[in-house]
Design a protein around this motif. Structure first.
Motif, short mmCIF file in Angstrom:
data_model
loop_
_atom_site.label_atom_id
_atom_site.label_comp_id
_atom_site.label_asym_id
_atom_site.label_seq_id
_atom_site.Cartn_x
_atom_site.Cartn_y
_atom_site.Cartn_z
N LEU A 239 -3.03 -2.79 -1.98
CA LEU A 239 -2.16 -3.39 -0.90
C LEU A 239 -0.44 -3.07 -0.86
CD1 LEU A 239 -3.95 -6.54 -1.14
CD2 LEU A 239 -3.87 -5.60 0.63
N ALA A 240 -0.17 -2.89 -2.23
CA ALA A 240 1.25 -2.89 -2.09
C ALA A 240 2.02 -1.51 -1.38
CB ALA A 240 2.30 -2.75 -3.58
N ASP B 263 -0.48 0.78 0.66
CA ASP B 263 -0.62 0.49 1.19
C ASP B 263 0.80 0.16 2.95
OD1 ASP B 263 -2.59 1.35 4.08
OD2 ASP B 263 -2.52 -1.32 3.91
N ILE B 264 1.14 -1.04 2.60
CA ILE B 264 2.30 -1.75 3.65
C ILE B 264 3.56 -0.78 3.68
CG2 ILE B 264 3.86 -4.49 2.66
CD1 ILE B 264 0.95 -5.55 2.19
N ALA B 265 3.91 -0.39 1.78
CA ALA B 265 4.90 0.63 1.40
C ALA B 265 4.74 1.93 2.41
CB ALA B 265 5.14 0.98 0.47
N GLU B 266 3.73 1.96 2.98
CA GLU B 266 3.59 3.49 4.23
C GLU B 266 3.48 2.59 5.36
OE1 GLU B 266 0.30 6.88 4.34
OE2 GLU B 266 0.09 5.52 2.97
N ARG B 267 2.95 1.44 5.68
CA ARG B 267 3.58 1.18 7.14
C ARG B 267 4.70 0.89 7.74
NH1 ARG B 267 -1.41 -0.80 9.03
NH2 ARG B 267 -3.55 -0.47 7.85
N ILE B 268 4.89 0.18 6.56
CA ILE B 268 6.85 0.23 6.89
C ILE B 268 7.95 0.82 6.50
CG2 ILE B 268 6.42 -2.70 7.06
CD1 ILE B 268 7.55 -2.63 4.64
#
Length: 429
Positions: free
Chosen positions: A373-374, A376-381
């Motif tokens: 999750l971390a 994936d979220i990092a890549e999105r932001i």
């Protein structure tokens, strides 16, 4: 108007239970009084380590007489309804009831119920034993010869005496006449366990309060807290230090003493190499002491709160606490140094042995999910996915450290210290 003074004197009540117990005592007694038509001007309850006290001001001398109409069933109702009505109204037969007519409901029975009020002291003698027997302590005990009886009084700690007086200000108050498990209500209390243990005869709250103060007992918990806080601040200021305030600890300490006296102790400066949160947790948990700081840095001083006025000014008390604090900090230093020998990466595998949730698997499985999750979220932001995944990978590693095992409240904090001490980037821990 008459006042009620009630005190329940016992062995030491756990600090965490005192506030609620005082509130429960006030609620139960005043509620029972109002149910019986006895209104009052005000009530306040107090708690110290060895007593619960309640003052109810402005009570009437007796209950008001009551005259009320009690509506019953319709005329011709089944016999069961009639008998229930007679019983509830206290009537021997329907001849004692009257019949009234209603345009919509027809004829129905009405009873005129008249009850003469009782003296308030008699009402108190009835309600107080019942309240004490059913008092809602989170934990309670039986003791002594009566403990074998199923109906024996249960109290948080052995109850020694009861003060219960009732009377007007300009009159000699009466003792409320009741007894519970051999403990008869009276007008005698006791002061500080060590400084003024002699019996004290009291009449009402107005002389009870100063009598306790003279006997080295501060009845009001908030006042005890203020004494501790102001004395601790003054001691710290005198040494050019600042108190690290702790509301939870202050509340607990105020529940451990009846005559608070703040003193300052010290520990070896070498212990300051331990993370400050560890020092604070050690001193707080084991000795119920406050830590001090100089600027933003923790100082090698602490504030303890004594329950007595020592003849030597508290030197022996301070020395005893310093010995215990040194021993506890030595243990903490050992845990800290022992934990540093194992890198966080090497601890992660042990998380597979800790159950996170019956249906969600181990902490290790949880960490793997958080890593994904971390990242994936990092890549999105637009953040660094590798660093985010690394942080998630190490985030729970301190759960299996000795320090967190000893001080669970440090969970989630120690990882950053371990990472920094082992030469890693604390931002990913």
């Amino acid at each position: 108007m008459p006042d009620l003074l009630l005190e329940l004197f016992s062995e030491e009540i756990p600090a965490r239970m005192q506030r609620q117990a005082a509130s429960d005592l006030e609620r139960l007694v005043t509620g029972a009084l109002m149910e019986r038509g006895l209104n009052f001007e005000g009530a306040v309850a107090h708690a110290t380590p060895r007593r619960l006290a309640l003052h109810v001001a402005g009570l009437p001398g007796r209950q008001p007489d009551i005259r009320e109409e009690k509506k019953g069933p319709r005329v011709g109702a089944p016999d069961a309804a009639i008998q229930g009505f007679l019983k509830s109204a206290g009537l021997a037969s329907l001849d004692q009831a009257k019949i009234e007519k209603d345009a919509k409901k027809g004829e129905f029975y009405v009873a005129i119920v008249e009850r003469e009020g009782h003296p308030t002291i008699d009402v108190l003698a009835e309600i107080l034993p019942a309240i004490l027997r059913a008092f809602p302590w989170p934990k309670s005990m039986r003791w002594g010869a009566a403990s074998a009886r199923a109906d024996a009084l249960r109290w948080v700690r052995p109850l020694h005496s009861i003060v219960a007086t009732f009377g007007a200000e300009n009159e000699e108050p009466d003792v409320v006449p009741f007894e519970i498990d051999g403990i008869a209500a009276g007008n005698v209390t006791y002061g500080h366990r060590f400084l003024a243990p002699a019996a004290i005869k009291v009449r009402r709250f107005d002389d009870y309060l100063p009598a306790l103060e003279k006997a080295k007992v501060v009845l009001d918990a908030d006042r005890r807290k203020n004494i501790v806080l102001h004395d601790a601040r003054d001691l710290a200021f005198a040494q050019g230090l600042e108190l690290v305030e702790d509301d939870g600890l202050l509340e607990e300490v105020a529940g451990l003493v009846e005559w608070p006296r703040a003193l300052m102790g010290a520990f070896d400066e070498s212990f300051l190499a331990i993370p400050p949160e560890v020092i604070r947790a050690t001193i707080r948990a084991n000795q119920k002491c406050f830590v001090l700081k100089r600027g933003q840095t923790l100082a090698n001083r602490f504030i303890l709160v004594s329950n007595i006025e020592a003849k030597d000014g508290g030197k022996e008390i301070v020395a005893g606490n310093e010995r215990v604090v040194a021993a506890r900090l030595s243990d903490a230093k050992f845990f800290w140094e022992s934990d540093l020998k194992v890198r966080l990466d090497n601890r992660v595998v042990k998380l597979d042995q800790i159950v996170f949730h019956e249906k969600l698997g181990s902490q290790g499985e949880r960490v793997k999910r958080v890593e994904e999750l971390a990242s994936d979220i990092a890549e999105r932001i637009g953040a660094d996915p590798a660093k985010a995944a690394r942080a998630a990978h190490l985030a729970k590693a301190d759960l299996v450290s000795e320090m967190v095992g000893e001080f669970p409240e440090l969970q989630g904090l120690m990882g950053r210290y371990y990472a920094a001490a082992q030469g890693a980037d604390p931002s990913v821990a």
